[in-house]
Design an enzyme around this catalytic site. Sequence first.
Site, PDB file in Angstrom:
ATOM      1  N   TYR A 297      -2.117  -5.274   1.961  1.00 25.75           N
ATOM      2  CA  TYR A 297      -2.227  -3.851   1.653  1.00 25.75           C
ATOM      3  C   TYR A 297      -0.995  -3.248   0.992  1.00 25.75           C
ATOM      4  O   TYR A 297      -1.103  -2.472   0.058  1.00 25.75           O
ATOM      5  CB  TYR A 297      -2.516  -3.062   2.940  1.00 25.75           C
TER       6      TYR A 297
ATOM      7  N   ASN B 136      14.837  -0.821   4.361  1.00 22.19           N
ATOM      8  CA  ASN B 136      13.391  -0.991   4.501  1.00 22.19           C
ATOM      9  C   ASN B 136      13.162  -1.934   5.672  1.00 22.19           C
ATOM     10  O   ASN B 136      13.689  -3.052   5.672  1.00 22.19           O
ATOM     11  CB  ASN B 136      12.805  -1.570   3.214  1.00 22.19           C
ATOM     12  N   GLY B 137      12.364  -1.488   6.629  1.00 21.94           N
ATOM     13  CA  GLY B 137      12.091  -2.309   7.813  1.00 21.94           C
ATOM     14  C   GLY B 137      12.323  -1.493   9.059  1.00 21.94           C
ATOM     15  O   GLY B 137      12.651  -0.305   8.980  1.00 21.94           O
TER      16      GLY B 137
ATOM     17  N   CYS C 117       2.567  -2.709  14.606  1.00 22.16           N
ATOM     18  CA  CYS C 117       3.680  -3.393  13.943  1.00 22.16           C
ATOM     19  C   CYS C 117       4.990  -2.761  14.400  1.00 22.16           C
ATOM     20  O   CYS C 117       5.119  -1.543  14.411  1.00 22.16           O
ATOM     21  CB  CYS C 117       3.559  -3.250  12.422  1.00 22.16           C
TER      22      CYS C 117
ATOM     23  N   GLY D 267       6.404   4.677  -0.068  1.00 22.46           N
ATOM     24  CA  GLY D 267       6.806   5.814   0.759  1.00 22.46           C
ATOM     25  C   GLY D 267       6.831   7.081  -0.050  1.00 22.46           C
ATOM     26  O   GLY D 267       7.340   7.097  -1.170  1.00 22.46           O
TER      27      GLY D 267
ATOM     28  N   CYS E 277       6.052 -10.733   5.994  1.00 20.60           N
ATOM     29  CA  CYS E 277       4.934  -9.909   6.479  1.00 20.60           C
ATOM     30  C   CYS E 277       3.686 -10.146   5.640  1.00 20.60           C
ATOM     31  O   CYS E 277       3.650  -9.832   4.457  1.00 20.60           O
ATOM     32  CB  CYS E 277       5.336  -8.444   6.397  1.00 20.60           C
TER      33      CYS E 277
ATOM     34  N   CYS F 265       9.215   1.495   3.418  1.00 23.19           N
ATOM     35  CA  CYS F 265      10.073   2.195   2.480  1.00 23.19           C
ATOM     36  C   CYS F 265      10.240   1.323   1.252  1.00 23.19           C
ATOM     37  O   CYS F 265       9.922   0.131   1.285  1.00 23.19           O
ATOM     38  CB  CYS F 265      11.466   2.427   3.068  1.00 23.19           C
TER      39      CYS F 265
HETATM   40  P1  AMP Z   1      -9.436   3.454   8.434  1.00 23.13           P
HETATM   41  O1  AMP Z   1     -10.838   3.337   7.920  1.00 23.13           O
HETATM   42  O2  AMP Z   1      -9.173   4.821   8.971  1.00 23.13           O
HETATM   43  O3  AMP Z   1      -9.146   2.388   9.398  1.00 23.13           O
HETATM   44  O4  AMP Z   1      -8.432   3.308   7.210  1.00 23.13           O
HETATM   45  C1  AMP Z   1      -8.290   2.081   6.599  1.00 23.13           C
HETATM   46  C2  AMP Z   1      -7.629   2.250   5.260  1.00 23.13           C
HETATM   47  O5  AMP Z   1      -6.240   2.531   5.407  1.00 23.13           O
HETATM   48  C3  AMP Z   1      -7.748   0.967   4.479  1.00 23.13           C
HETATM   49  O6  AMP Z   1      -8.463   1.290   3.311  1.00 23.13           O
HETATM   50  C4  AMP Z   1      -6.339   0.558   4.133  1.00 23.13           C
HETATM   51  O7  AMP Z   1      -6.252   0.354   2.740  1.00 23.13           O
HETATM   52  C5  AMP Z   1      -5.475   1.700   4.557  1.00 23.13           C
HETATM   53  N1  AMP Z   1      -4.321   1.232   5.347  1.00 23.13           N
HETATM   54  C6  AMP Z   1      -4.216   0.152   6.090  1.00 23.13           C
HETATM   55  N2  AMP Z   1      -3.004   0.082   6.685  1.00 23.13           N
HETATM   56  C7  AMP Z   1      -2.311   1.134   6.290  1.00 23.13           C
HETATM   57  C8  AMP Z   1      -0.990   1.612   6.548  1.00 23.13           C
HETATM   58  N3  AMP Z   1      -0.163   0.993   7.368  1.00 23.13           N
HETATM   59  N4  AMP Z   1      -0.612   2.742   5.931  1.00 23.13           N
HETATM   60  C9  AMP Z   1      -1.438   3.389   5.141  1.00 23.13           C
HETATM   61  N5  AMP Z   1      -2.703   2.999   4.874  1.00 23.13           N
HETATM   62  C10 AMP Z   1      -3.142   1.891   5.427  1.00 23.13           C
END
Ligand code: AMP
Length: 467
Positions: A244, A102-103, A385, A28, A238, A2
Amino acid sequence: MCGIAGIFNHPEASNLAYLCLHALQHRGQESAGIVSSDGVRLHTFKAMGLVGDNIREETIEKLPGASAVGHVRYSTTGTSEIKNAQPFVINFSGGSLAIAHNGNLTNAGILRKELEASGAIFQSSMDTEVIMHLIARSSKKELIDKIMEACSRILGAYSLVFLSQDQMIVVRDPKGFRPLVLGKIGQSYIAASETCALDLIDAQFEREVEPGEFLVINAHGTRSLKPFASGATKSAQCIFEYIYFAKPDSHIFGRGVYEMRKGFGKQLAREEPVDADVVIPIPDSGVPAAIGYSEETKIPFQMGLIRSHYVGRTFIEPSPSIRHFGVKLKLNVVRDVLKGKKVVVIDDSIVRGTTCMKIVKMLREKGGAKEVHLRISSPPIKWPCFYGIDTPTRQELVAAQKNVEEIRKFIGADSLRFLSEKGLRWFKMQNPSEEFCDACFTGNYTVDLPDSPEIADYASSLQKFST
Ligand code: AMP
């Protein structure tokens, strides 16, 4: 995940909160809300969807007062519906109080059962509501004491902004899992998840809220309290925020996110070079790491995939049908960059592996790439997580189910390599005492998981076994 923001003592508090939420939209996209205080009453607006689609001039006019708190949400606990939108407001014997969180708490389930058994009635399925019940039940006199007492009972990740009629209280959990920064505009105080929100409203960055800090901001000034014994806990910021989640134009945990991502890419290039004609990122999240990889290997950087900016971060949306459709909506190939080339594709992480699989297929079939070498600027994500990032269960995490070669086959790449766990910590050389949470890669959960005992037991038995 968030995004949260708080404004204290500014004639356009709601407007500034709205702008901060705009800047934090990447954290979010399910719901957005603002609560303002005119000194006597709290005024609330919450809606499902994006900030820009829902908060209008008329909305801001209905949120009067010199202080405001705002929230953008995607659900990690609780379902995606309006009753779970934040800020969450209560009216209790101590007055009115709004919270933006957030968390993720790791003992909210247990506390909720305990509270319900003694008569508490919950309005939402959010862990955040547990905090409000604990505050309302506290026998302490001052609001800050009630909040500190409530926080002494919760475990896990919480960056919080509270707003009462006349004060703003800003809190970061003792481990500092999630970022939270402070800024000022003249005599007005701003709290926000990331510095990109301060930049948008021309606020001066003051400092980060420290892990375990409770900051009371009211007409008398500011007061910082650290009720949890200092030195008793190591911080656990984190690391996935750097990989990301945070926006690359932000500075959090003392560093620029862009530089961190570029650094992960450079380290990846040192560890896993490959003979190729071109380096391309999976936009947007893979861009800084791809620049780093290209700089280090001297292989030219190109945009071989173009992203539509009119589609949100599809992964965040909870429905799988939307997610799968979203990949095609979101990205297309640039044939002139790819045709007949050996391509290194850089992404920041692999979660389920399904997005990557579709992209690799697209690069070959639509783009005409001769070879596709996938390089990931973080280690394999093997553990869910519990501290606020929306990762799926171990069953859905591809790296928890398959080894690297099996993932490569599943995705269909010519080669696949990840950044090593050691390489992920390249930047720690500057300050070796800093501690980060990397449980998603290692299973090393630094805060207990009372609500999820099976996974905690399993992770710790594996760790004992491996040491
Ligand atoms: P996938 O190939 O389905 O494993 O999707 C990976 C992609 O999801 C990567 O390009 C990341 O940038 C993105 N990603 C990683 N973690 C998250 C997350 N917690 N929420 C949304 N997107 C994510």
